[in-house]
Design an enzyme around this catalytic site. Structure first.
Site, PDB file in Angstrom:
ATOM      1  N   LYS A   1       0.830  -1.020  -0.066  1.00  8.69           N
ATOM      2  CA  LYS A   1       0.077  -0.039  -0.073  1.00  8.69           C
ATOM      3  C   LYS A   1       0.754   1.117  -0.084  1.00  8.69           C
ATOM      4  O   LYS A   1       0.560   2.287  -0.596  1.00  8.69           O
ATOM      5  CB  LYS A   1      -0.932  -0.033   1.092  1.00  8.69           C
ATOM      6  CG  LYS A   1      -2.142  -1.006   1.131  1.00  8.69           C
ATOM      7  CD  LYS A   1      -3.234  -0.529   0.008  1.00  8.69           C
ATOM      8  CE  LYS A   1      -4.293  -1.225   0.245  1.00  8.69           C
ATOM      9  NZ  LYS A   1      -4.569  -1.919  -1.286  1.00  8.69           N
TER      10      LYS A   1
ATOM     11  N   LYS B   1      -3.599 -10.239  -8.763  1.00 11.85           N
ATOM     12  CA  LYS B   1      -4.910 -10.540  -8.423  1.00 11.85           C
ATOM     13  C   LYS B   1      -6.121  -9.459  -9.071  1.00 11.85           C
ATOM     14  O   LYS B   1      -5.655  -8.400  -9.140  1.00 11.85           O
ATOM     15  CB  LYS B   1      -5.148 -10.619  -7.076  1.00 11.85           C
ATOM     16  CG  LYS B   1      -4.938  -9.419  -6.252  1.00 11.85           C
ATOM     17  CD  LYS B   1      -5.256  -9.519  -4.661  1.00 11.85           C
ATOM     18  CE  LYS B   1      -5.170  -8.335  -4.205  1.00 11.85           C
ATOM     19  NZ  LYS B   1      -6.309  -8.159  -3.005  1.00 11.85           N
TER      20      LYS B   1
ATOM     21  N   LYS C   1      -9.817  -3.944  -7.112  1.00 10.64           N
ATOM     22  CA  LYS C   1     -10.734  -2.852  -7.269  1.00 10.64           C
ATOM     23  C   LYS C   1      -9.805  -1.552  -7.714  1.00 10.64           C
ATOM     24  O   LYS C   1     -10.136  -0.633  -8.745  1.00 10.64           O
ATOM     25  CB  LYS C   1     -11.522  -2.348  -6.280  1.00 10.64           C
ATOM     26  CG  LYS C   1     -12.536  -1.064  -6.546  1.00 10.64           C
ATOM     27  CD  LYS C   1     -13.813  -1.521  -7.076  1.00 10.64           C
ATOM     28  CE  LYS C   1     -14.488  -0.339  -7.809  1.00 10.64           C
ATOM     29  NZ  LYS C   1     -15.561  -0.688  -8.548  1.00 10.64           N
TER      30      LYS C   1
HETATM   31  P1  TYM Z   1     -11.134  -6.012   1.087  1.00 11.57           P
HETATM   32  O1  TYM Z   1     -12.197  -4.947   0.821  1.00 11.57           O
HETATM   33  O2  TYM Z   1      -9.898  -5.479   0.441  1.00 11.57           O
HETATM   34  O3  TYM Z   1     -11.508  -7.090   0.280  1.00 11.57           O
HETATM   35  C1  TYM Z   1     -12.754  -8.081   0.752  1.00 11.57           C
HETATM   36  C2  TYM Z   1     -12.423  -9.310   0.711  1.00 11.57           C
HETATM   37  O4  TYM Z   1     -12.365  -9.818  -0.588  1.00 11.57           O
HETATM   38  C3  TYM Z   1     -11.463 -10.785  -0.812  1.00 11.57           C
HETATM   39  N1  TYM Z   1     -10.669 -10.440  -2.135  1.00 11.57           N
HETATM   40  C4  TYM Z   1     -10.367 -11.260  -3.114  1.00 11.57           C
HETATM   41  N2  TYM Z   1     -10.485 -12.827  -2.613  1.00 11.57           N
HETATM   42  C5  TYM Z   1     -10.131 -13.518  -3.962  1.00 11.57           C
HETATM   43  N3  TYM Z   1      -9.701 -13.106  -5.070  1.00 11.57           N
HETATM   44  C6  TYM Z   1      -9.471 -11.647  -5.157  1.00 11.57           C
HETATM   45  N4  TYM Z   1      -8.827 -11.190  -6.309  1.00 11.57           N
HETATM   46  C7  TYM Z   1      -9.841 -10.815  -3.963  1.00 11.57           C
HETATM   47  N5  TYM Z   1      -9.886  -9.455  -4.041  1.00 11.57           N
HETATM   48  C8  TYM Z   1     -10.272  -9.296  -2.897  1.00 11.57           C
HETATM   49  C9  TYM Z   1     -10.354 -10.233   0.506  1.00 11.57           C
HETATM   50  O5  TYM Z   1      -9.579 -11.169   0.720  1.00 11.57           O
HETATM   51  C10 TYM Z   1     -11.383  -9.943   1.653  1.00 11.57           C
HETATM   52  O6  TYM Z   1     -11.783 -11.290   1.980  1.00 11.57           O
HETATM   53  N6  TYM Z   1      -8.873  -6.400   5.109  1.00 11.57           N
HETATM   54  C11 TYM Z   1     -10.253  -6.616   4.780  1.00 11.57           C
HETATM   55  C12 TYM Z   1     -11.485  -6.084   5.346  1.00 11.57           C
HETATM   56  C13 TYM Z   1     -11.594  -6.462   6.713  1.00 11.57           C
HETATM   57  C14 TYM Z   1     -11.937  -7.593   7.304  1.00 11.57           C
HETATM   58  C15 TYM Z   1     -11.750  -7.660   8.655  1.00 11.57           C
HETATM   59  C16 TYM Z   1     -11.892  -8.905   6.812  1.00 11.57           C
HETATM   60  C17 TYM Z   1     -11.441  -5.311   7.707  1.00 11.57           C
HETATM   61  N7  TYM Z   1     -11.712  -6.118   8.846  1.00 11.57           N
HETATM   62  C18 TYM Z   1     -12.313  -8.334   9.670  1.00 11.57           C
HETATM   63  C19 TYM Z   1     -12.318  -9.999   7.681  1.00 11.57           C
HETATM   64  C20 TYM Z   1     -12.292  -9.873   9.222  1.00 11.57           C
HETATM   65  C21 TYM Z   1      -9.872  -6.316   3.171  1.00 11.57           C
HETATM   66  O7  TYM Z   1      -8.903  -6.045   2.890  1.00 11.57           O
HETATM   67  O8  TYM Z   1     -11.117  -6.258   2.479  1.00 11.57           O
END
Ligand code: TYM
Length: 331
Positions: A118, A198, A201
């Protein structure tokens, strides 16, 4: 993992915009599978506070955090079964994250690959909020004493930090926090449409949104790199491997094998593959899109879901926070 009465699940998605296939396959599908289990409690939040750890637009955040709840409902998360809430409305998350920062070194946080990525992406925004991102996530999970977290494989380093925080808190303060595991789905790593990395967004051209029409899906797939169609003469390109992975996820392993045989034999006609894949993806998304429209038409219902979810979440969160503060001499 054996699911028992004491299994508690928590997951969250940031409010950065429309959900994409990576979010759906890597996280939401796992949430849906776990929600089915009678014995376990499921908490699914919108990680709207995590959204402010990278540059964002205030007006968009206001809209997007609610939209994620609508996406959850459209995907089939059921407020009768699962607690759906906004992280920012349960202040205990921020409080516990600060308390956790007392057991984690700055060096450990700085060395996390997710932090380094990041900082590379937003060199002007290497903030304390970004450094603390994993501690806020640990607080999200441990406030509910969750031991299972449905997330994609990219989140594994954060789950590892959560386990470390729990261990340290238990050692230093005598708390009884669980060491959670990741719940993996078949789509734990959805590749980018561009052939490298991967689906994400923040990378234009890498993703398909859950709200895309069939034409939009096909247009996005058309941009995905392949090869000359006589791939059997060379090693299979990453772009083709990625497309075959999507074929497997949406049309099954048999269909993938068919294309692999074609690849070895006559070569794949990528135009036909992409058209077939677009149809399969849209067939899965269409019911979600229809349900989405129904929820958009019922804003009061969405408000009620959030209100009830926040009330339920807050009660559990308060109890854990009080326990931790008591152990730390702050009760
Ligand atoms: P975020 O918003 O980046 O992503 C949300 C979820 O989508 C999954 N994801 C993917 N899985 C497979 N292939 C991909 N290309 C891909 N892109 C995104 C992410 O692994 C995630 O599960 N830190 C978390 C948000 C969060 C969270 C938490 C999750 C905050 N607090 C507590 C679990 C428990 C995140 O980056 O989400």
């Amino acid at each position: 993992m054996l699911l028992t009465m004491s299994t508690t699940v928590l997951s969250g998605i940031r409010a950065t915009g429309r959900l994409h296939l990576g979010n759906y396959l890597g996280a939401v599908k796992g949430m849906l599978a776990l929600q089915q289990e009678e014995a376990i409690s499921t908490f699914f939040m919108v990680a709207d506070v995590h959204t402010i750890t990278t540059p964002y637009n205030i007006d968009e955040l206001r809209i997007n955090r609610r939209e994620v709840i609508i996406d959850y409902l459209a995907a089939g998360l059921d407020p009768e079964r699962s607690t759906l809430f906004l992280q920012s409305m349960v202040g205990e998350h921020l409080e516990l994250a600060f308390l956790f920062s007392s057991v984690m070194s700055i060096a450990r946080m700085q060395h996390l690959p997710t932090f380094k990525d990041k900082v590379k992406q937003y060199p002007e925004h290497a903030t304390m909020a970004l450094l603390n991102y994993p501690l806020l996530m640990a607080a999200d999970i441990l406030l509910y004493k969750a031991n299972l977290v449905p997330v994609g494989i990219d989140q594994e380093p954060h789950i590892e930090i959560t386990r470390q925080v729990a261990r340290k808190m238990n050692e230093v303060y005598g708390t009884q926090l669980p060491e959670p595991q990741r719940f993996a789905t078949k789509g734990e790593y959805v590749p980018s449409l561009q052939g490298i990395g991967k689906m994400s967004k923040s990378v234009e051209g890498s993703y398909i949104s859950l709200t895309d029409t069939k034409t939009e899906i096909l247009d996005r797939l058309k941009q995905a790199p392949t090869d000359s169609g006589v791939g059997r003469l060379t090693a299979m390109s990453q772009g083709v491997k990625n497309l075959l992975q999507l074929v497997e996820l949406f049309s099954g392993a048999e269909k993938r094998k068919e294309y692999e045989s074609q690849y070895e034999d006559t070569g794949i006609r990528y135009g036909a593959l992409k058209a077939e894949l677009a149809t399969a993806i849209f067939a899965e998304l269409k019911p979600l899109q229809e349900r989405r429209q129904q929820f958009i038409a019922k804003p009061k219902l969405v408000d009620e879901v959030i209100e009830a979810g926040v009330t339920k979440a807050r009660a559990v969160a308060r109890e854990t926070l009080d326990e931790v503060k008591e152990k730390m001499g702050l009760g």
